[in-house]
Design an enzyme around this catalytic site. Sequence first.
Site, PDB file in Angstrom:
ATOM      1  N   TYR A   3       2.836  -6.425   4.147  1.00  0.00           N
ATOM      2  CA  TYR A   3       3.550  -7.338   3.247  1.00  0.00           C
ATOM      3  C   TYR A   3       2.681  -8.530   2.860  1.00  0.00           C
ATOM      4  O   TYR A   3       2.829  -9.096   1.784  1.00  0.00           O
ATOM      5  CB  TYR A   3       4.817  -7.890   3.933  1.00  0.00           C
TER       6      TYR A   3
ATOM      7  N   LYS B 250       1.944   3.736  14.622  1.00  0.00           N
ATOM      8  CA  LYS B 250       1.393   4.957  14.023  1.00  0.00           C
ATOM      9  C   LYS B 250      -0.049   5.054  14.497  1.00  0.00           C
ATOM     10  O   LYS B 250      -1.017   5.068  13.715  1.00  0.00           O
ATOM     11  CB  LYS B 250       1.517   4.867  12.485  1.00  0.00           C
TER      12      LYS B 250
ATOM     13  N   ASP C 273       7.132   8.072  12.675  1.00  0.00           N
ATOM     14  CA  ASP C 273       7.831   9.217  12.073  1.00  0.00           C
ATOM     15  C   ASP C 273       8.762   9.856  13.103  1.00  0.00           C
ATOM     16  O   ASP C 273       9.914  10.173  12.823  1.00  0.00           O
ATOM     17  CB  ASP C 273       6.837  10.228  11.467  1.00  0.00           C
TER      18      ASP C 273
ATOM     19  N   ASP D 233      11.166  -2.649   8.594  1.00  0.00           N
ATOM     20  CA  ASP D 233      11.996  -2.695   7.390  1.00  0.00           C
ATOM     21  C   ASP D 233      12.681  -1.346   7.186  1.00  0.00           C
ATOM     22  O   ASP D 233      13.897  -1.264   6.994  1.00  0.00           O
ATOM     23  CB  ASP D 233      11.128  -3.043   6.175  1.00  0.00           C
TER      24      ASP D 233
ATOM     25  N   ASP E 256      16.931  -0.189   8.062  1.00  0.00           N
ATOM     26  CA  ASP E 256      17.883   0.368   7.090  1.00  0.00           C
ATOM     27  C   ASP E 256      18.451   1.675   7.637  1.00  0.00           C
ATOM     28  O   ASP E 256      19.656   1.925   7.566  1.00  0.00           O
ATOM     29  CB  ASP E 256      17.218   0.629   5.734  1.00  0.00           C
TER      30      ASP E 256
HETATM   31  C1  IPM Z   1      14.767  -6.873   4.356  1.00  0.00           C
HETATM   32  C2  IPM Z   1      14.553  -6.656   2.889  1.00  0.00           C
HETATM   33  C3  IPM Z   1      13.306  -7.393   2.423  1.00  0.00           C
HETATM   34  C4  IPM Z   1      12.140  -6.845   3.238  1.00  0.00           C
HETATM   35  C5  IPM Z   1      13.019  -7.294   0.926  1.00  0.00           C
HETATM   36  C6  IPM Z   1      14.173  -7.793   0.091  1.00  0.00           C
HETATM   37  C7  IPM Z   1      11.746  -8.001   0.534  1.00  0.00           C
HETATM   38  O1  IPM Z   1      14.486  -5.304   2.597  1.00  0.00           O
HETATM   39  O2  IPM Z   1      14.929  -8.040   4.770  1.00  0.00           O
HETATM   40  O3  IPM Z   1      14.815  -5.896   5.097  1.00  0.00           O
HETATM   41  O4  IPM Z   1      11.526  -5.845   2.850  1.00  0.00           O
HETATM   42  O5  IPM Z   1      11.827  -7.431   4.262  1.00  0.00           O
HETATM   43 MG    MG Z   2      14.887  -4.042   4.254  1.00  0.00          MG
END
Ligand code: IPM
Ligand code: MG
Length: 352
Positions: free
Chosen positions: A141, A188, A220, A244, A248
């Site tokens: 990032y 990884k 993975d 990240d 999710d």
């Molecule tokens: C998160 C989000 C952010 C990230 C985005 C919006 C930049 O997805 O906080 O998980 O990738 O960190």
């Molecule tokens: Mg995210």
Amino acid sequence: MPKIAVLPGDGIGQEIIPQAVKVIKAVLGAKEAEFEFKDYPVGGAAIEAVGKALPDETLKGCQEADAVLLGAVGGPKWDHLPSPERPETAALLGLRKGLSFYANIRPVRMIPSLISTSTLKEEVLDGVDMVVIRELTGGVYFGEKGRSDNPRAAYDTMSYSEEEIRRILIKGFETAQIRSKKLCSVDKANVLETSRLWREIAIELSKDYPDVELTHLLVDNAAMQLVRNPKQFDVIVTENMFGDILTDLASMLGGSIGMLSSASLNGTKGMYEPAHGSAPDIAGKNLANPLATILSAALMLRYTFAMDEEATRIETAVEKVLEQGYRTGDLARPGDKVVGTVEMTDAVLAAL
Ligand code: IPM
Ligand code: MG
């Protein structure tokens, strides 16, 4: 006076933040007067107001605050902007980096009454309770990035210093010590040099934490194991982008991304925000699930203000309203009665 910087941001951020503030104030009761709440513009809203996603005044306000409560940033209106000006990069990453919030904590717990909400099988989910610790101010990032034309190419660099790896792993070990003493480090290392350094440091550090059982998993495989048998995990620690993606994924183990809270810490100072985005498609319609933000507010009381009792009261109230059957759209199953953002919050307030 303890200071809370309040940054609603864009899209549903504008709706969920005022709701979370109501809950904080309710749980603070008479103590509310001891706290200062101050609103600042951020993200696309700030671009519209003052031409910049992270205005100096906002950054300064956050630097001076003890805690930052953030909604969400970004939306289609600002997607065309060059990356350094976009709400996501300028504001969100700018705040994370600018305030050195390197330790991102995302708890994932299956609240029993939500078990049928997830797309995964109940026997896989029953009892899931883990926390993902994501490195937040390094890696790809923030590494060098660029583009060239002719031939068209682009690059992003993943780089980590020993210090950056060490401090997040320490957070992992310390978190494991106060939970089940199991730490899974995700990397990884079969491909990436940063991961090999990461693993090396994890093994070195583990000697300082003999009471913690350290395991390593390739990212993975970790993704697969998280859906195959999530109950094997207690504390996961991983680098920025892996974290990240995995959080999710892991949010579905807690029913919905609308339930995933997040704390980004540097010591006791922290930024608290739901892990989901600004959801422009449902913004302004009283449809958003406020619970991830309300649960993030609970994390704020616990981690920044050491108000564990108040934090637990919020978490218990959230569980109670879910038990009572309150559902926003993201949590609803066919036949469920769906409530809006405000009604969900009112139910939480009543349960408090
Ligand atoms: C998160 C989000 C952010 C990230 C985005 C919006 C930049 O997805 O906080 O998980 O990738 O960190
Ligand atoms: Mg995210």
